[in-house]
Design a protein around this motif. Structure first.
Motif, PDB file in Angstrom:
ATOM      1  N   ALA A 188      55.754  24.232  63.378  1.00 40.00           N
ATOM      2  CA  ALA A 188      56.028  25.348  62.464  1.00 40.00           C
ATOM      3  C   ALA A 188      56.002  24.877  61.010  1.00 40.00           C
ATOM      4  CB  ALA A 188      57.388  25.968  62.799  1.00 40.00           C
ATOM      5  N   MET A 189      56.538  23.676  60.782  1.00 41.41           N
ATOM      6  CA  MET A 189      56.507  23.111  59.441  1.00 41.41           C
ATOM      7  C   MET A 189      55.069  22.802  59.007  1.00 41.41           C
ATOM      8  SD  MET A 189      58.587  19.773  58.030  1.00 41.41           S
ATOM      9  CE  MET A 189      59.831  20.088  59.292  1.00 41.41           C
ATOM     10  N   ALA A 190      54.272  22.334  59.971  1.00 38.64           N
ATOM     11  CA  ALA A 190      52.871  22.047  59.665  1.00 38.64           C
ATOM     12  C   ALA A 190      52.131  23.315  59.268  1.00 38.64           C
ATOM     13  CB  ALA A 190      52.195  21.402  60.877  1.00 38.64           C
ATOM     14  N   ARG A 191      52.429  24.406  59.935  1.00 40.82           N
ATOM     15  CA  ARG A 191      51.794  25.683  59.584  1.00 40.82           C
ATOM     16  C   ARG A 191      52.221  26.141  58.191  1.00 40.82           C
ATOM     17  NH1 ARG A 191      49.580  28.868  64.086  1.00 40.82           N
ATOM     18  NH2 ARG A 191      49.792  30.650  62.710  1.00 40.82           N
ATOM     19  N   TYR A 192      53.463  25.868  57.816  1.00 36.89           N
ATOM     20  CA  TYR A 192      53.912  26.236  56.471  1.00 36.89           C
ATOM     21  C   TYR A 192      53.137  25.454  55.407  1.00 36.89           C
ATOM     22  CZ  TYR A 192      56.732  26.284  52.249  1.00 36.89           C
ATOM     23  OH  TYR A 192      57.141  26.383  50.944  1.00 36.89           O
ATOM     24  N   PHE A 193      53.044  24.131  55.581  1.00 35.99           N
ATOM     25  CA  PHE A 193      52.290  23.322  54.621  1.00 35.99           C
ATOM     26  C   PHE A 193      50.824  23.748  54.592  1.00 35.99           C
ATOM     27  CE2 PHE A 193      55.822  20.178  55.097  1.00 35.99           C
ATOM     28  CZ  PHE A 193      56.111  20.019  53.749  1.00 35.99           C
ATOM     29  N   ALA A 194      50.287  24.142  55.741  1.00 37.76           N
ATOM     30  CA  ALA A 194      48.904  24.598  55.789  1.00 37.76           C
ATOM     31  C   ALA A 194      48.721  25.901  55.013  1.00 37.76           C
ATOM     32  CB  ALA A 194      48.458  24.776  57.240  1.00 37.76           C
ATOM     33  N   ARG A 195      49.707  26.792  55.090  1.00 39.90           N
ATOM     34  CA  ARG A 195      49.620  28.036  54.322  1.00 39.90           C
ATOM     35  C   ARG A 195      49.656  27.763  52.828  1.00 39.90           C
ATOM     36  NH1 ARG A 195      53.084  30.065  58.432  1.00 39.90           N
ATOM     37  NH2 ARG A 195      54.912  29.767  57.096  1.00 39.90           N
ATOM     38  N   VAL A 196      50.474  26.794  52.420  1.00 38.57           N
ATOM     39  CA  VAL A 196      50.507  26.416  51.005  1.00 38.57           C
ATOM     40  C   VAL A 196      49.154  25.878  50.561  1.00 38.57           C
ATOM     41  CG1 VAL A 196      51.565  24.864  49.320  1.00 38.57           C
ATOM     42  CG2 VAL A 196      52.990  25.966  51.050  1.00 38.57           C
ATOM     43  N   GLU A 197      48.575  25.000  51.381  1.00 34.37           N
ATOM     44  CA  GLU A 197      47.266  24.438  51.051  1.00 34.37           C
ATOM     45  C   GLU A 197      46.191  25.523  51.024  1.00 34.37           C
ATOM     46  OE1 GLU A 197      44.164  21.589  50.348  1.00 34.37           O
ATOM     47  OE2 GLU A 197      46.324  21.696  49.944  1.00 34.37           O
ATOM     48  N   SER A 198      46.248  26.463  51.968  1.00 31.96           N
ATOM     49  CA  SER A 198      45.280  27.560  51.992  1.00 31.96           C
ATOM     50  C   SER A 198      45.368  28.394  50.720  1.00 31.96           C
ATOM     51  CB  SER A 198      45.514  28.439  53.223  1.00 31.96           C
ATOM     52  OG  SER A 198      45.373  27.697  54.419  1.00 31.96           O
ATOM     53  N   ALA A 199      46.591  28.658  50.269  1.00 29.43           N
ATOM     54  CA  ALA A 199      46.770  29.422  49.029  1.00 29.43           C
ATOM     55  C   ALA A 199      46.231  28.647  47.838  1.00 29.43           C
ATOM     56  CB  ALA A 199      48.248  29.751  48.832  1.00 29.43           C
ATOM     57  N   GLN A 200      46.432  27.340  47.821  1.00 27.10           N
ATOM     58  CA  GLN A 200      45.910  26.528  46.721  1.00 27.10           C
ATOM     59  C   GLN A 200      44.390  26.516  46.717  1.00 27.10           C
ATOM     60  OE1 GLN A 200      47.965  22.674  47.169  1.00 27.10           O
ATOM     61  NE2 GLN A 200      49.030  23.154  45.276  1.00 27.10           N
ATOM     62  N   ILE A 201      43.796  26.396  47.896  1.00 29.24           N
ATOM     63  CA  ILE A 201      42.333  26.394  47.979  1.00 29.24           C
ATOM     64  C   ILE A 201      41.772  27.716  47.469  1.00 29.24           C
ATOM     65  CG2 ILE A 201      40.396  26.386  49.598  1.00 29.24           C
ATOM     66  CD1 ILE A 201      41.892  24.335  51.264  1.00 29.24           C
ATOM     67  N   GLU A 202      42.394  28.812  47.863  1.00 29.81           N
ATOM     68  CA  GLU A 202      41.929  30.116  47.384  1.00 29.81           C
ATOM     69  C   GLU A 202      42.101  30.238  45.877  1.00 29.81           C
ATOM     70  OE1 GLU A 202      42.758  34.905  48.090  1.00 29.81           O
ATOM     71  OE2 GLU A 202      43.873  33.389  49.229  1.00 29.81           O
ATOM     72  N   TYR A 203      43.202  29.719  45.352  1.00 27.74           N
ATOM     73  CA  TYR A 203      43.474  29.831  43.919  1.00 27.74           C
ATOM     74  C   TYR A 203      42.468  29.030  43.099  1.00 27.74           C
ATOM     75  CZ  TYR A 203      45.898  29.148  39.458  1.00 27.74           C
ATOM     76  OH  TYR A 203      46.197  29.076  38.120  1.00 27.74           O
ATOM     77  N   VAL A 204      42.136  27.819  43.565  1.00 29.55           N
ATOM     78  CA  VAL A 204      41.299  26.946  42.755  1.00 29.55           C
ATOM     79  C   VAL A 204      39.812  27.229  42.941  1.00 29.55           C
ATOM     80  CG1 VAL A 204      40.986  25.041  44.397  1.00 29.55           C
ATOM     81  CG2 VAL A 204      41.106  24.546  41.963  1.00 29.55           C
ATOM     82  N   THR A 205      39.423  27.775  44.100  1.00 34.38           N
ATOM     83  CA  THR A 205      38.007  28.044  44.346  1.00 34.38           C
ATOM     84  C   THR A 205      37.644  29.515  44.271  1.00 34.38           C
ATOM     85  OG1 THR A 205      38.287  28.248  46.755  1.00 34.38           O
ATOM     86  CG2 THR A 205      37.903  26.028  45.865  1.00 34.38           C
ATOM     87  N   GLY A 206      38.633  30.389  44.398  1.00 38.33           N
ATOM     88  CA  GLY A 206      38.345  31.815  44.418  1.00 38.33           C
ATOM     89  C   GLY A 206      37.836  32.315  45.749  1.00 38.33           C
ATOM     90  N   ARG A 207      37.849  31.471  46.779  1.00 40.97           N
ATOM     91  CA  ARG A 207      37.369  31.834  48.111  1.00 40.97           C
ATOM     92  C   ARG A 207      38.494  31.633  49.119  1.00 40.97           C
ATOM     93  NH1 ARG A 207      33.637  27.814  49.476  1.00 40.97           N
ATOM     94  NH2 ARG A 207      33.277  28.980  51.400  1.00 40.97           N
ATOM     95  N   ALA A 208      38.883  32.713  49.751  1.00 39.90           N
ATOM     96  CA  ALA A 208      39.964  32.628  50.731  1.00 39.90           C
ATOM     97  C   ALA A 208      39.453  32.051  52.040  1.00 39.90           C
ATOM     98  CB  ALA A 208      40.564  34.006  50.972  1.00 39.90           C
ATOM     99  N   LEU A 209      40.323  31.371  52.756  1.00 37.92           N
ATOM    100  CA  LEU A 209      39.985  30.891  54.081  1.00 37.92           C
ATOM    101  C   LEU A 209      39.960  32.057  55.061  1.00 37.92           C
ATOM    102  CD1 LEU A 209      40.954  28.203  52.648  1.00 37.92           C
ATOM    103  CD2 LEU A 209      41.625  27.433  54.924  1.00 37.92           C
ATOM    104  N   PRO A 210      39.189  31.943  56.155  1.00 32.90           N
ATOM    105  CA  PRO A 210      39.192  33.015  57.156  1.00 32.90           C
ATOM    106  C   PRO A 210      40.602  33.270  57.668  1.00 32.90           C
ATOM    107  CG  PRO A 210      37.430  31.448  57.586  1.00 32.90           C
ATOM    108  CD  PRO A 210      38.274  30.854  56.496  1.00 32.90           C
ATOM    109  N   PRO A 211      40.993  34.528  57.857  1.00 28.20           N
ATOM    110  CA  PRO A 211      42.354  34.824  58.316  1.00 28.20           C
ATOM    111  C   PRO A 211      42.583  34.312  59.724  1.00 28.20           C
ATOM    112  CG  PRO A 211      41.014  36.798  58.368  1.00 28.20           C
ATOM    113  CD  PRO A 211      40.182  35.747  57.681  1.00 28.20           C
ATOM    114  N   LEU A 212      43.822  33.956  59.985  1.00 25.65           N
ATOM    115  CA  LEU A 212      44.209  33.493  61.308  1.00 25.65           C
ATOM    116  C   LEU A 212      44.680  34.674  62.151  1.00 25.65           C
ATOM    117  CD1 LEU A 212      46.215  30.271  60.428  1.00 25.65           C
ATOM    118  CD2 LEU A 212      44.016  30.367  61.583  1.00 25.65           C
ATOM    119  N   PRO A 213      44.507  34.603  63.449  1.00 24.74           N
ATOM    120  CA  PRO A 213      45.059  35.658  64.306  1.00 24.74           C
ATOM    121  C   PRO A 213      46.579  35.642  64.269  1.00 24.74           C
ATOM    122  CG  PRO A 213      44.237  33.813  65.618  1.00 24.74           C
ATOM    123  CD  PRO A 213      43.800  33.556  64.198  1.00 24.74           C
ATOM    124  N   GLU A 214      47.164  36.796  64.533  1.00 26.70           N
ATOM    125  CA  GLU A 214      48.619  36.886  64.542  1.00 26.70           C
ATOM    126  C   GLU A 214      49.191  35.969  65.624  1.00 26.70           C
ATOM    127  OE1 GLU A 214      50.647  38.409  62.533  1.00 26.70           O
ATOM    128  OE2 GLU A 214      49.008  39.194  61.301  1.00 26.70           O
TER     129      GLU A 214
END
Length: 216
Positions: free
Chosen positions: A73-99
């Motif tokens: 669960a902690m790994a998923r949190y850090f991954a969400r932070v990294e995903s947000a950073q990637i989107e912020y710096v590149t302007g391209r969001a990562l593909p959404p994850l299933p619920e």
């Protein structure tokens, strides 16, 4: 009776920002992404490796199951932070994850995305150390080289007169300052493409590790 023809207005330099005006803002985002990567990556690496080691070592007494579940669960949190950073710096969001369906017990360990996020934190740690070191060294080289003449007097002098003397045998403070300023100008001229390349490498690897490469 006179008629007037109206022509569509074209954007001028006063209304349309030049491309070069967007470069400083983008460069600041890229530098911030690389510099923040080291503390974020260090925290993720230490916490997740510690949690994984503790969870595996206590599986025999069943305590490891919730520990590993919490680590994922902690790994998923850090991954969400990294995903947000990637989107912020590149302007391209990562593909959404299933619920994610909440699960307990051993089913928590069947979270494939959580294991992928854990792998991402481990693999990206040395990458973040490298990109952080190179980006800081490049910017410091540009700033230090161009201002070398202002602070070189404070350096101790021994049998050589600096890098120019060591590399080419050019003795004297003048050649030393000139050589360092040329070196600083080189770092400055290549700073933006180098930073951009480091960002592209780090974000590209992050996309592959955080999402299935075939879905990019």
């Amino acid at each position: 009776m006179t008629t007037t023809m109206e022509f569509p207005m074209t954007p001028t330099s006063a209304t349309q920002p030049a491309v070069g005006a967007r470069v400083p803002g983008r460069f600041r985002r890229e530098v911030g992404y690389l510099l923040s990567g080291l503390p974020l990556g260090t925290a993720a690496f230490v916490l997740l490796v510690t949690g994984f080691s503790l969870g595996v070592s206590t599986l025999v007494i069943a305590l490891g199951v919730p520990v590993l579940g919490g680590t994922l669960a902690m790994a998923r949190y850090f991954a969400r932070v990294e995903s947000a950073q990637i989107e912020y710096v590149t302007g391209r969001a990562l593909p959404p994850l299933p619920e994610r369906t909440p699960r307990g017990g051993w089913a928590m360990l069947a979270d494939a995305q959580g294991w992928r996020d854990l792998l991402h934190a481990v693999v990206m740690f040395p990458v973040r150390v490298t990109t952080f070191s190179l980006s800081v060294s490049w910017m410091a080289g540009a700033a230090g080289g161009l201002t070398y003449g202002l602070w070189s007097w404070s350096l101790p002098r021994d049998e050589n007169d600096g890098l120019a003397d060591l590399a080419f045998g050019w003795s004297g403070r003048g050649p030393d300052i000139a050589f360092m300023m040329v070196l600083g100008a080189f770092f400055l001229a290549t700073c933006v493409p180098v930073i951009r390349g480091l960002v592209a490498a780090q974000t590209g690897l992050g996309r592959v590790l955080l999402r299935d490469g075939g879905r990019l």
